[in-house]
Design an enzyme around this catalytic site. Structure first.
Site, PDB file in Angstrom:
ATOM      1  N   THR A 155       4.361  -8.166 -10.129  1.00 23.10           N
ATOM      2  CA  THR A 155       4.816  -8.518  -8.787  1.00 23.10           C
ATOM      3  C   THR A 155       4.827 -10.026  -8.563  1.00 23.10           C
ATOM      4  O   THR A 155       4.053 -10.760  -9.205  1.00 23.10           O
ATOM      5  CB  THR A 155       3.875  -7.857  -7.754  1.00 23.10           C
ATOM      6  OG1 THR A 155       4.184  -8.351  -6.458  1.00 23.10           O
ATOM      7  CG2 THR A 155       2.402  -8.162  -8.037  1.00 23.10           C
ATOM      8  N   ASP A 156       5.644 -10.469  -7.605  1.00 19.04           N
ATOM      9  CA  ASP A 156       5.641 -11.896  -7.239  1.00 19.04           C
ATOM     10  C   ASP A 156       4.371 -12.276  -6.470  1.00 19.04           C
ATOM     11  O   ASP A 156       4.063 -13.461  -6.321  1.00 19.04           O
ATOM     12  CB  ASP A 156       6.893 -12.252  -6.416  1.00 19.04           C
ATOM     13  CG  ASP A 156       7.027 -11.492  -5.106  1.00 19.04           C
ATOM     14  OD1 ASP A 156       6.172 -10.633  -4.798  1.00 19.04           O
ATOM     15  OD2 ASP A 156       8.002 -11.764  -4.370  1.00 19.04           O
ATOM     16  N   GLU A 157       3.619 -11.263  -5.974  1.00 19.04           N
ATOM     17  CA  GLU A 157       2.449 -11.579  -5.145  1.00 19.04           C
ATOM     18  C   GLU A 157       1.353 -12.305  -5.920  1.00 19.04           C
ATOM     19  O   GLU A 157       0.469 -12.920  -5.327  1.00 19.04           O
ATOM     20  CB  GLU A 157       1.873 -10.295  -4.519  1.00 19.04           C
ATOM     21  CG  GLU A 157       2.891  -9.581  -3.674  1.00 19.04           C
ATOM     22  CD  GLU A 157       2.298  -8.710  -2.576  1.00 19.04           C
ATOM     23  OE1 GLU A 157       1.085  -8.744  -2.356  1.00 19.04           O
ATOM     24  OE2 GLU A 157       3.086  -7.988  -1.947  1.00 19.04           O
ATOM     25  N   LYS A 214      -3.379  -7.083  -9.821  1.00 18.64           N
ATOM     26  CA  LYS A 214      -2.158  -7.192 -10.631  1.00 18.64           C
ATOM     27  C   LYS A 214      -2.223  -8.456 -11.491  1.00 18.64           C
ATOM     28  O   LYS A 214      -1.804  -8.457 -12.649  1.00 18.64           O
ATOM     29  CB  LYS A 214      -0.912  -7.219  -9.740  1.00 18.64           C
ATOM     30  CG  LYS A 214      -0.578  -5.911  -9.047  1.00 18.64           C
ATOM     31  CD  LYS A 214      -0.224  -4.777 -10.000  1.00 18.64           C
ATOM     32  CE  LYS A 214       1.098  -4.969 -10.691  1.00 18.64           C
ATOM     33  NZ  LYS A 214       1.472  -3.762 -11.490  1.00 18.64           N
ATOM     34  N   TYR A 233      -5.079  -6.345  -3.933  1.00 10.09           N
ATOM     35  CA  TYR A 233      -3.954  -5.816  -4.718  1.00 10.09           C
ATOM     36  C   TYR A 233      -3.416  -6.872  -5.672  1.00 10.09           C
ATOM     37  O   TYR A 233      -3.317  -6.656  -6.884  1.00 10.09           O
ATOM     38  CB  TYR A 233      -2.836  -5.316  -3.789  1.00 10.09           C
ATOM     39  CG  TYR A 233      -1.502  -5.159  -4.503  1.00 10.09           C
ATOM     40  CD1 TYR A 233      -1.310  -4.162  -5.459  1.00 10.09           C
ATOM     41  CD2 TYR A 233      -0.423  -6.026  -4.239  1.00 10.09           C
ATOM     42  CE1 TYR A 233      -0.100  -4.029  -6.139  1.00 10.09           C
ATOM     43  CE2 TYR A 233       0.781  -5.909  -4.906  1.00 10.09           C
ATOM     44  CZ  TYR A 233       0.935  -4.901  -5.860  1.00 10.09           C
ATOM     45  OH  TYR A 233       2.134  -4.777  -6.526  1.00 10.09           O
TER      46      TYR A 233
HETATM   47  P1  NAD Z   1       4.067   3.430  -6.008  1.00 12.73           P
HETATM   48  O1  NAD Z   1       2.749   3.275  -5.345  1.00 12.73           O
HETATM   49  O2  NAD Z   1       5.205   3.990  -5.251  1.00 12.73           O
HETATM   50  O3  NAD Z   1       3.906   4.323  -7.331  1.00 12.73           O
HETATM   51  C1  NAD Z   1       2.850   4.172  -8.222  1.00 12.73           C
HETATM   52  C2  NAD Z   1       2.835   5.395  -9.143  1.00 12.73           C
HETATM   53  O4  NAD Z   1       1.781   5.225 -10.082  1.00 12.73           O
HETATM   54  C3  NAD Z   1       2.560   6.707  -8.404  1.00 12.73           C
HETATM   55  O5  NAD Z   1       3.458   7.698  -8.862  1.00 12.73           O
HETATM   56  C4  NAD Z   1       1.135   7.047  -8.783  1.00 12.73           C
HETATM   57  O6  NAD Z   1       0.879   8.436  -8.807  1.00 12.73           O
HETATM   58  C5  NAD Z   1       1.040   6.437 -10.169  1.00 12.73           C
HETATM   59  N1  NAD Z   1      -0.336   6.100 -10.542  1.00 12.73           N
HETATM   60  C6  NAD Z   1      -1.277   5.463  -9.780  1.00 12.73           C
HETATM   61  N2  NAD Z   1      -2.429   5.348 -10.459  1.00 12.73           N
HETATM   62  C7  NAD Z   1      -2.205   5.893 -11.704  1.00 12.73           C
HETATM   63  C8  NAD Z   1      -2.992   6.045 -12.869  1.00 12.73           C
HETATM   64  N3  NAD Z   1      -4.271   5.623 -12.889  1.00 12.73           N
HETATM   65  N4  NAD Z   1      -2.443   6.639 -13.955  1.00 12.73           N
HETATM   66  C9  NAD Z   1      -1.163   7.086 -13.914  1.00 12.73           C
HETATM   67  N5  NAD Z   1      -0.374   6.981 -12.839  1.00 12.73           N
HETATM   68  C10 NAD Z   1      -0.877   6.368 -11.737  1.00 12.73           C
HETATM   69  O7  NAD Z   1       4.411   1.988  -6.580  1.00 12.73           O
HETATM   70  P2  NAD Z   1       5.833   1.290  -6.761  1.00 12.73           P
HETATM   71  O8  NAD Z   1       6.196   0.610  -5.520  1.00 12.73           O
HETATM   72  O9  NAD Z   1       6.762   2.254  -7.383  1.00 12.73           O
HETATM   73  O10 NAD Z   1       5.428   0.159  -7.824  1.00 12.73           O
HETATM   74  C11 NAD Z   1       5.488   0.419  -9.218  1.00 12.73           C
HETATM   75  C12 NAD Z   1       5.026  -0.821  -9.961  1.00 12.73           C
HETATM   76  O11 NAD Z   1       5.864  -1.931  -9.604  1.00 12.73           O
HETATM   77  C13 NAD Z   1       3.604  -1.253  -9.593  1.00 12.73           C
HETATM   78  O12 NAD Z   1       2.995  -1.735 -10.772  1.00 12.73           O
HETATM   79  C14 NAD Z   1       3.786  -2.390  -8.599  1.00 12.73           C
HETATM   80  O13 NAD Z   1       2.726  -3.299  -8.662  1.00 12.73           O
HETATM   81  C15 NAD Z   1       5.077  -3.006  -9.106  1.00 12.73           C
HETATM   82  N6  NAD Z   1       5.899  -3.688  -8.089  1.00 12.73           N
HETATM   83  C16 NAD Z   1       6.239  -3.057  -6.924  1.00 12.73           C
HETATM   84  C17 NAD Z   1       7.092  -3.693  -6.011  1.00 12.73           C
HETATM   85  C18 NAD Z   1       7.516  -3.018  -4.724  1.00 12.73           C
HETATM   86  O14 NAD Z   1       8.152  -3.681  -3.887  1.00 12.73           O
HETATM   87  N7  NAD Z   1       7.220  -1.755  -4.496  1.00 12.73           N
HETATM   88  C19 NAD Z   1       7.569  -4.970  -6.299  1.00 12.73           C
HETATM   89  C20 NAD Z   1       7.180  -5.591  -7.500  1.00 12.73           C
HETATM   90  C21 NAD Z   1       6.367  -4.930  -8.406  1.00 12.73           C
HETATM   91  O1  DAU Z   2       6.293  -8.694  -3.200  1.00  9.96           O
HETATM   92  C1  DAU Z   2       6.202  -7.528  -3.978  1.00  9.96           C
HETATM   93  C2  DAU Z   2       5.283  -6.540  -3.312  1.00  9.96           C
HETATM   94  O2  DAU Z   2       6.009  -6.000  -2.202  1.00  9.96           O
HETATM   95  C3  DAU Z   2       4.797  -5.427  -4.237  1.00  9.96           C
HETATM   96  O3  DAU Z   2       4.022  -5.978  -5.253  1.00  9.96           O
HETATM   97  C4  DAU Z   2       3.981  -4.387  -3.451  1.00  9.96           C
HETATM   98  O4  DAU Z   2       3.628  -3.318  -4.285  1.00  9.96           O
HETATM   99  C5  DAU Z   2       4.841  -3.877  -2.307  1.00  9.96           C
HETATM  100  O5  DAU Z   2       4.100  -2.965  -1.522  1.00  9.96           O
HETATM  101  C6  DAU Z   2       5.317  -5.039  -1.434  1.00  9.96           C
HETATM  102  O6  DAU Z   2       4.196  -5.662  -0.775  1.00  9.96           O
HETATM  103  P1  DAU Z   2       4.279  -6.134   0.759  1.00  9.96           P
HETATM  104  O7  DAU Z   2       2.924  -6.255   1.297  1.00  9.96           O
HETATM  105  O8  DAU Z   2       5.183  -7.323   0.885  1.00  9.96           O
HETATM  106  O9  DAU Z   2       5.078  -4.861   1.362  1.00  9.96           O
HETATM  107  P2  DAU Z   2       4.914  -4.086   2.746  1.00  9.96           P
HETATM  108  O10 DAU Z   2       6.107  -3.202   2.894  1.00  9.96           O
HETATM  109  O11 DAU Z   2       3.564  -3.497   2.905  1.00  9.96           O
HETATM  110  O12 DAU Z   2       5.063  -5.280   3.815  1.00  9.96           O
HETATM  111  C7  DAU Z   2       6.232  -6.076   3.859  1.00  9.96           C
HETATM  112  C8  DAU Z   2       6.027  -7.121   4.945  1.00  9.96           C
HETATM  113  O13 DAU Z   2       6.027  -6.447   6.223  1.00  9.96           O
HETATM  114  C9  DAU Z   2       4.692  -7.826   4.870  1.00  9.96           C
HETATM  115  O14 DAU Z   2       4.858  -9.172   5.293  1.00  9.96           O
HETATM  116  C10 DAU Z   2       3.801  -7.076   5.859  1.00  9.96           C
HETATM  117  C11 DAU Z   2       4.786  -6.619   6.908  1.00  9.96           C
HETATM  118  N1  DAU Z   2       4.480  -5.334   7.573  1.00  9.96           N
HETATM  119  C12 DAU Z   2       4.181  -4.259   6.821  1.00  9.96           C
HETATM  120  C13 DAU Z   2       3.874  -3.040   7.397  1.00  9.96           C
HETATM  121  C14 DAU Z   2       3.521  -1.848   6.553  1.00  9.96           C
HETATM  122  C15 DAU Z   2       4.527  -5.256   8.969  1.00  9.96           C
HETATM  123  O15 DAU Z   2       4.843  -6.246   9.663  1.00  9.96           O
HETATM  124  N2  DAU Z   2       4.237  -4.048   9.547  1.00  9.96           N
HETATM  125  C16 DAU Z   2       3.890  -2.943   8.817  1.00  9.96           C
HETATM  126  O16 DAU Z   2       3.596  -1.874   9.427  1.00  9.96           O
END
Ligand code: NAD
Ligand code: DAU
Length: 352
Positions: A132-134, A162, A158
């Site tokens: 992730t970019d975080e 990562k 989180y």
């Molecule tokens: P998600 O939470 O939707 O899915 C995570 C999946 O991993 C789930 O299906 C869960 O059951 C599985 N899981 C959790 N713990 C596990 C374990 N111990 N063993 C096997 N499976 C397990 O997450 P996502 O949003 O699909 O993100 C997927 C990956 O991409 C993560 O590594 C996250 O850090 C990264 N990522 C997410 C975003 C985003 O915006 N969602 C952006 C950048 C990177």
């Molecule tokens: O940047 C990549 C990341 O993006 C991934 O690594 C994470 O897995 C993914 O969950 C996401 O993280 P964020 O914290 O940015 O996503 P989230 O949707 O939780 O929040 C997006 C933005 O919106 C953040 O600035 C917080 C804000 N937010 C979120 C929620 C849930 C609100 O203002 N209200 C809300 O109820």
């Protein structure tokens, strides 16, 4: 064949669906099925012999060793993680266990498997870690976007977990020669996004007549990428990425949260207007900010474009419209994932 971990979650299931639609190469999908994992995402693959689902933990070394020995994958793509920042603030332990300890155990099992492969298979093998970019921390308004050489400054449990996993992956390359690739991507959105994250939460709440909770002043900035574009970037890096390299993935779409939610409301006003004729914007509600909330993320994805020719196919405007339409068309999926545990989470995070 390839082994995908976390392939029942949001991005992983999109990746597996696209993989099975586009390649005649089997995929073994290892997922623990936490609250975020959902087999309904993969329902269309039920009769597809190229998809083998296994419920299990990436930290279960014996299981991972058995799967590697049995299926002999040419690559592992690691999506499995705890992924929600707010949950990491309420309870970091699962994040440490899966994202750090789990990744470590996965790397150990993969290292043994890879080390015993014949030379040609060993040379062709890849371990792609999805991150992730975080991990880069928070930017000020006029700072340049994150490049791959930015120092790591994670601010939440989180992102710290990562960051630790990224460091382990890097170390396994430098110390043991494991052929790794790492991608650091910005915020994804699209189909099968669990409605605890901003975009699907607000679509769901809007249609349910509930408040659209904006943390703080809503001026926090994220870069948004349509999930299918993230999946195509991962496929490209898997095919042609240079070993040991990191690739930033992003959509060149920096938006303030309030603007994102305003756009969602405008699209919903058009596609599914409220019965009373008012805009969904009237449901926007400012709530207490997230502790330690990162102000701005921005991704410089030019290395990926320059070296591997990857660019996103969707703009924010096209991707967000497709996403809203998907949620309108898939209300049954939403109803299924917003039952018991989900309601408990809402109570914990947003109170009454
Ligand atoms: P998600 O939470 O939707 O899915 C995570 C999946 O991993 C789930 O299906 C869960 O059951 C599985 N899981 C959790 N713990 C596990 C374990 N111990 N063993 C096997 N499976 C397990 O997450 P996502 O949003 O699909 O993100 C997927 C990956 O991409 C993560 O590594 C996250 O850090 C990264 N990522 C997410 C975003 C985003 O915006 N969602 C952006 C950048 C990177
Ligand atoms: O940047 C990549 C990341 O993006 C991934 O690594 C994470 O897995 C993914 O969950 C996401 O993280 P964020 O914290 O940015 O996503 P989230 O949707 O939780 O929040 C997006 C933005 O919106 C953040 O600035 C917080 C804000 N937010 C979120 C929620 C849930 C609100 O203002 N209200 C809300 O109820």
């Amino acid at each position: 064949m390839i082994l995908v971990t976390g392939g029942a979650g949001f991005i992983g299931s999109n990746f597996v669906l696209d993989w099975c639609a586009g390649a005649d190469e089997p995929v073994v999908n290892l997922d623990k099925l936490t609250y975020a994992g959902n087999l309904a995402n993969l329902a269309s693959l039920r009769d597809d012999p190229n998809h083998v689902f296994v419920q299990g933990d990436i930290g279960d070394v014996a299981l991972v060793r058995r799967l590697l020995a049995e299926h002999r994958p040419r690559a592992v793509v690691n999506f499995a993680a705890e992924s929600h920042v707010d949950r990491s603030i309420h309870g970091p332990e699962d994040f440490i266990q899966t994202n750090i300890v789990g990744t470590f155990h996965l790397l150990e099992a993969v290292r043994d498997y890879w080390g015993a492969l014949p030379d040609a298979e060993k040379a062709a093998f890849r371990f792609l870690h999805v991150s992730t970019d975080e991990v880069y921390g928070s930017l000020a308004k006029d700072d340049p976007a994150f490049s791959e050489t930015n120092r790591y400054e994670p601010n939440s449990p989180y992102s710290a977990s990562k960051a630790a996993s990224d460091h382990l992956v890097r170390a396994y390359h430098h110390t043991y020669g494991l052929p790794v690739l790492t991608t650091n991507c910005s915020n994804n959105y699209g189909p099968y996004h669990f409605p605890e994250k901003l975009i699907p939460l607000c679509i769901h709440n809007a249609l349910a007549g509930k408040p659209l909770p904006i943390y703080g002043d809503g001026q926090q900035i994220r870069d948004w990428l349509f999930v299918k574009d993230h999946c195509s970037a991962i496929r490209r890096v898997l095919d042609a990425g240079r070993l040991g390299e990191v690739y930033n993935v992003g959509g060149w779409n920096e938006k303030a949260n309030l603007d994102v939610v305003g756009t969602l409301c405008a699209i919903l006003d058009e596609l599914s207007p409220r019965a009373d004729g008012q805009s969904y914007k009237t449901q926007i509600t400012f709530v207490t900010d997230r502790p330690g909330h990162d102000r701005r993320y921005a991704i410089d994805a030019s290395k990926l474009e320059r070296e591997l020719g990857w660019k996103p196919a969707e703009t924010f405007e096209t991707g967000i419209r497709k996403t809203v339409q998907w949620y309108l068309d898939n209300q049954e999926w939403v109803a299924n994932v917003t039952s018991g545990n989900y309601r408990e989470w809402l109570g914990k995070q947003y109170g009454a």
